[in-house]
Design an enzyme around this catalytic site. Structure first.
Site, PDB file in Angstrom:
ATOM      1  N   SER A  40       0.801  -1.226   0.000  1.00  0.00           N
ATOM      2  CA  SER A  40       0.000   0.000   0.000  1.00  0.00           C
ATOM      3  C   SER A  40       0.830   1.269   0.000  1.00  0.00           C
ATOM      4  O   SER A  40       0.337   2.324  -0.394  1.00  0.00           O
ATOM      5  CB  SER A  40      -0.929   0.014   1.219  1.00  0.00           C
ATOM      6  OG  SER A  40      -0.185  -0.145   2.409  1.00  0.00           O
ATOM      7  N   ASP A 333      -3.110   7.899   8.348  1.00  0.00           N
ATOM      8  CA  ASP A 333      -3.994   6.944   9.019  1.00  0.00           C
ATOM      9  C   ASP A 333      -3.175   6.165  10.041  1.00  0.00           C
ATOM     10  O   ASP A 333      -2.135   6.648  10.493  1.00  0.00           O
ATOM     11  CB  ASP A 333      -4.721   6.041   8.014  1.00  0.00           C
ATOM     12  CG  ASP A 333      -3.757   5.204   7.167  1.00  0.00           C
ATOM     13  OD1 ASP A 333      -2.554   5.138   7.513  1.00  0.00           O
ATOM     14  OD2 ASP A 333      -4.204   4.604   6.178  1.00  0.00           O
ATOM     15  N   HIS A 336      -0.012   4.648   7.343  1.00  0.00           N
ATOM     16  CA  HIS A 336       0.614   5.280   6.180  1.00  0.00           C
ATOM     17  C   HIS A 336       0.999   6.741   6.436  1.00  0.00           C
ATOM     18  O   HIS A 336       0.228   7.481   7.046  1.00  0.00           O
ATOM     19  CB  HIS A 336      -0.332   5.208   4.981  1.00  0.00           C
ATOM     20  CG  HIS A 336      -0.778   3.816   4.667  1.00  0.00           C
ATOM     21  ND1 HIS A 336      -1.972   3.298   5.136  1.00  0.00           N
ATOM     22  CD2 HIS A 336      -0.176   2.825   3.966  1.00  0.00           C
ATOM     23  CE1 HIS A 336      -2.092   2.047   4.715  1.00  0.00           C
ATOM     24  NE2 HIS A 336      -1.013   1.730   4.019  1.00  0.00           N
TER      25      HIS A 336
END
Length: 371
Positions: A40, A333, A336
């Site tokens: 991600s 978040d 990240h």
């Protein structure tokens, strides 16, 4: 028959000339595009197309500072790959492989294959239900994108000539610890050292596979300081970071860096750069104000609680609240970094001459290397 043979020879020579002209570049810079693999931290929208995946970022507040809004990037704005592409003066953002429109002329400047929640090992990502494993990402490149690229550039069957002008960015490994080893260690009887050795050996084979396909310039992103993620706040007991997790990340990063030196014999004519995002982020966390940050411990967005992580959350709540000064936060978040941190990482990756930041050279130097 002689006329037919002569025509075939002329066509072959024309194809060879086209391929040679592509390999020389356009004179503006050395890199024509990027191919991106990983999780991600470098995913730019592939998981949008996975129906059963729980790891998605195609909704606000993700993309709140991105020109196109929510795109599947797991941050408020641009990720490291976007920023490196800008620094390399690539003409457009790298498209995600899973987008049906990523074919033909759209692959000429590169493709992003990364998938949020994936890891080096196939079994990593089970928490997200559906991911594109790193092995599958490489197969997608080999079986679908590479033939398309060769056709676009008139270099059918001559990928080694084409790919030396592309950067191969690989950013993965953190999920293998956070959502595999440490989440399941009560059920798996293996030491951290053995698990890490398996990871680095597996990644080495995956890099060699890309090498056999023609890849020559690699950028390897380190694993970030896993023990400092906001998703672990409920487990910290007052400490800033969980050292056991950071030690695991350091163990992996040391192995990853060692692959650079081993590659000199295993992958002749290749050049690899190790980007130490672990150190870059750790330095910010240790002294946030030096880089203009104010909060290095908490997420910027309202997160969805996770029972598996002691009540802390990883991903932003869809439509949830967001901090107003996103530039002041290290993390967007529970896991990240914000665009502001990505800017720090990309800038050091591209310009730093300190081998503690990038090893053995920086990305700009890698781009200019003649092969």
């Amino acid at each position: 028959m002689a006329k037919r043979t002569a025509t075939g020879l002329i066509l072959f020579c024309l194809q060879l000339l086209a391929c040679f002209s592509q390999s020389k570049g356009d004179g503006r810079d050395e890199i024509k595009g990027m191919f991106v693999f990983g999780s991600s931290l470098v995913d730019n929208g592939n998981n949008n197309f996975l129906q059963d995946s729980l790891a998605k970022a195609d909704f606000l507040p993700y993309g709140i500072d991105f020109p196109r809004g929510p795109s599947g990037r797991f941050t408020n704005g641009r990720n490291v790959v976007d920023l490196l592409g800008e620094m390399l003066k690539l003409p457009r953002l790298i498209p995600p492989f899973s987008d049906p429109s990523t074919k033909g002329s759209r692959v000429v400047h590169g493709v992003n294959f990364a998938s949020g929640a994936s890891g080096i090992l196939d079994e990593t990502g089970f928490v997200a239900r559906q991911v594109i494993t790193l092995n599958q990402q490489i197969r997608n490149f080999e079986e679908i994108t590479l033939p398309d690229l060769e056709q676009q550039l008139g270099c059918k069957g001559r990928s080694s000539e084409v790919l030396k002008n592309y950067m191969f960015v690989v950013g993965t490994g953190g999920n293998d610890y956070s959502f595999n080893y440490f989440l399941r260690r009560g059920n798996i009887n293996v030491t951290l050292q053995a698990f890490t050795a398996n990871l680095t050996n597996s990644l080495s084979l995956q890099l060699k596979k890309l090498y056999t396909l023609g890849a020559r310039k690699f950028v390897l992103m380190s694993v970030n300081p896993l023990g400092c993620y906001p998703m672990l706040n409920a487990m910290r007991n007052g400490s800033r970071c969980i050292e056991a997790l950071n030690q695991a990340a350091t163990l992996f990063n040391d192995g990853l860096k060692s692959l650079i030196d081993v590659a000199k014999s295993d992958m002749p004519n290749s050049n690899l750069v190790f980007v130490n995002s672990y150190k870059i982020i750790s330095d910010i966390i240790e002294n946030p104000s030096s880089k203009g940050f104010k909060d290095a411990s908490n997420e910027c967005c309202e997160v969805v609680p996770s029972a598996q992580l002691g009540g802390s959350g990883t991903l932003c709540k869809q439509g949830g609240k967001t901090c107003s000064d996103r530039r002041a936060h290290v993390f967007f978040d529970g896991l990240h970094p914000t665009e502001a941190v990505n800017v720090e990482i990309a800038t050091k990756a591209f310009t730093s001459y300190l081998q503690t930041d990038v090893y053995p050279i920086n990305v700009n130097q890698l781009a200019k290397l003649k092969l």
